[in-house]
Design an enzyme around this catalytic site. Sequence first.
Site, short mmCIF file in Angstrom:
data_model
loop_
_atom_site.label_atom_id
_atom_site.label_comp_id
_atom_site.label_asym_id
_atom_site.label_seq_id
_atom_site.Cartn_x
_atom_site.Cartn_y
_atom_site.Cartn_z
N TYR A 167 0.90 -1.13 0.14
CA TYR A 167 -0.10 0.02 -0.07
C TYR A 167 0.77 1.39 -0.06
O TYR A 167 1.69 1.37 0.73
CB TYR A 167 -1.06 0.10 1.29
CG TYR A 167 -1.89 1.22 1.25
CD1 TYR A 167 -2.82 1.39 0.22
CD2 TYR A 167 -1.57 2.13 2.29
CE1 TYR A 167 -3.68 2.58 0.29
CE2 TYR A 167 -2.72 3.24 2.30
CZ TYR A 167 -3.48 3.18 1.31
OH TYR A 167 -4.38 4.53 1.25
N ASP A 271 9.43 2.67 0.84
CA ASP A 271 8.20 3.39 1.48
C ASP A 271 8.29 3.09 2.78
O ASP A 271 7.92 2.34 3.38
CB ASP A 271 6.98 2.90 0.65
CG ASP A 271 5.95 3.92 1.28
OD1 ASP A 271 6.00 4.48 2.28
OD2 ASP A 271 4.75 3.67 0.61
N LYS A 298 3.14 10.36 8.21
CA LYS A 298 2.95 9.97 9.46
C LYS A 298 3.58 10.67 10.75
O LYS A 298 3.43 11.61 10.96
CB LYS A 298 3.05 8.45 9.31
CG LYS A 298 1.74 7.85 8.49
CD LYS A 298 1.45 6.52 9.00
CE LYS A 298 0.78 5.77 7.72
NZ LYS A 298 -0.59 5.93 7.80
N1 PMP Z 1 2.57 4.41 2.36
C1 PMP Z 1 2.32 3.66 3.23
C2 PMP Z 1 3.48 2.36 3.35
C3 PMP Z 1 1.13 3.88 4.11
O1 PMP Z 1 1.11 3.06 4.99
C4 PMP Z 1 0.51 4.96 3.46
C5 PMP Z 1 -0.78 5.23 5.02
N2 PMP Z 1 -1.28 4.32 5.29
C6 PMP Z 1 0.62 5.90 2.54
C7 PMP Z 1 1.75 5.38 1.80
C8 PMP Z 1 -0.29 6.88 2.39
O2 PMP Z 1 -0.21 7.85 3.32
P1 PMP Z 1 -1.28 8.94 3.48
O3 PMP Z 1 -2.50 8.23 4.07
O4 PMP Z 1 -0.56 10.05 4.53
O5 PMP Z 1 -1.56 9.64 2.13
#
Ligand code: PMP
Length: 465
Positions: A167, A271, A298
């Site tokens: 994700y 990521d 985050k």
């Molecule tokens: N990459 C990862 C690994 C994530 O866990 C998330 C959100 N859970 C995102 C990208 C997207 O981040 P955001 O919700 O701030 O758009």
Amino acid sequence: MVVEERVRPATGARTEIEAELLAAYRERTPRSAALHEAARRVMPGGDTRTIAFHPPYPLTIERAVGCRMADADDHVYLDFLNNYTSLILGHAHPAVIAAVAAQLPRGTAHAAAATAQTRLAEIIAERVASVDLVRFCNSGTEATMHAIRAARAFTGRDLIVKMEGGYHGTYDDVEVSVHPDLSSPSAGSAHAPLGTLDTIGVPANTTANVLVIPFNDIVAAERVMDERGDEVAAIIVEPVLGAGGMIPAETAFLEALRGLTVEHGALLICDEVMTFRLAPGGMQEHHRVRPDLTTFAKIIGGGFPVGAFGGRAAVMEQYDPARPAPLWQSGTFNGNAITMVAGVAAMEAYPAGEVARINALGDRLRGGLNAVLAATGVGGVATGYGSFVGVHFTEAGEPVRDYRAAAAGDRELGRLLHLALLLEGVFVAPRLMMCTSTAMDETVVDEAVAAFDRALRRVRPAALA
Ligand code: PMP
């Protein structure tokens, strides 16, 4: 989004337990129910985050401090979700409140550089060895979008490789095979998955640019890169598959991805939106793998909207506006002063000692949950690394190394347990994702394990059905 799950007949016991849990939840949370109805009149589904919904309606939280939150009906919950892992210090930490309170009267966003932005960039670059230069945005979605664009610009190639179950946010190119429906032939086979779209509204030809491989499968990665490696701009990977079930990457897998990208002139994007909290320099430090680009979000915003991406100077310098035809990146609230001062305060309150302490709390939580699972005889496993924990109702003893193994679990039982945990005053993600924060100690973790024990015993007849 189609979620694959183990199909079990809706047996009497399961239906009965579900009805009992839903009734207890409704009886306990009438104010949340009424507020949800009001919200539904002005927002589809009553909210702005699809993921936060669960039947019959999600709680409305009125206030939160440290590791505790109170709902609209005044019930207190131990927060083991921390806004999906982002609140590393728990809620309303005094250092963050002080930093934001000091900044508010000085303005919130200026369309000019702010010193706190440079300070937060320095903190990230100091902590993460692979990051020479960094840029801010407002979400993890934007961070991965920009990192992928930077890789495409740098390599002059269009293809990206992502993990099945990986994700990276909610824009088109990464909404591929996040939760593929494995009962459909369009998902391909276990070792040669095909990219499938996760949501309506994404152009069908998106999958032409996105190759999908199973997490932790070196052979599949080698095959895909052998076949198409010279067209690949980047491989993007989470060091712990987060939304996919808190499944750690194996070091050898990340090393293989590093080797394959170098061999084929592609970039490696780590990521670390979720995983940056797991080691002072991110999980790339733990695995000793040096990516070209890293994405963040985050925890680095101290509880405010944030994203960032950074990496090798040669790649990031494409964004330098003093260059002719620079790579474009802008955003009205990028690097806004509130997020930046909150981020600096949060990162300063999260030194290596605290990283280690809450990772140990996560180990204690995972160990406790696994002991409860074993004692109650419900097949399942608590996965994760450090402060991250995920629960899967898979066959006892089956390793969970990738999306398909996690998807084979009994997710319906997971949803029942989620409701049962809320009734016990423990707040976790509906898909049973949990994390610790610096606002916790061993007593809080033990309280959660005891609540998990009671909740699991309550739903156990549904598991054995
Ligand atoms: N990459 C990862 C690994 C994530 O866990 C998330 C959100 N859970 C995102 C990208 C997207 O981040 P955001 O919700 O701030 O758009």
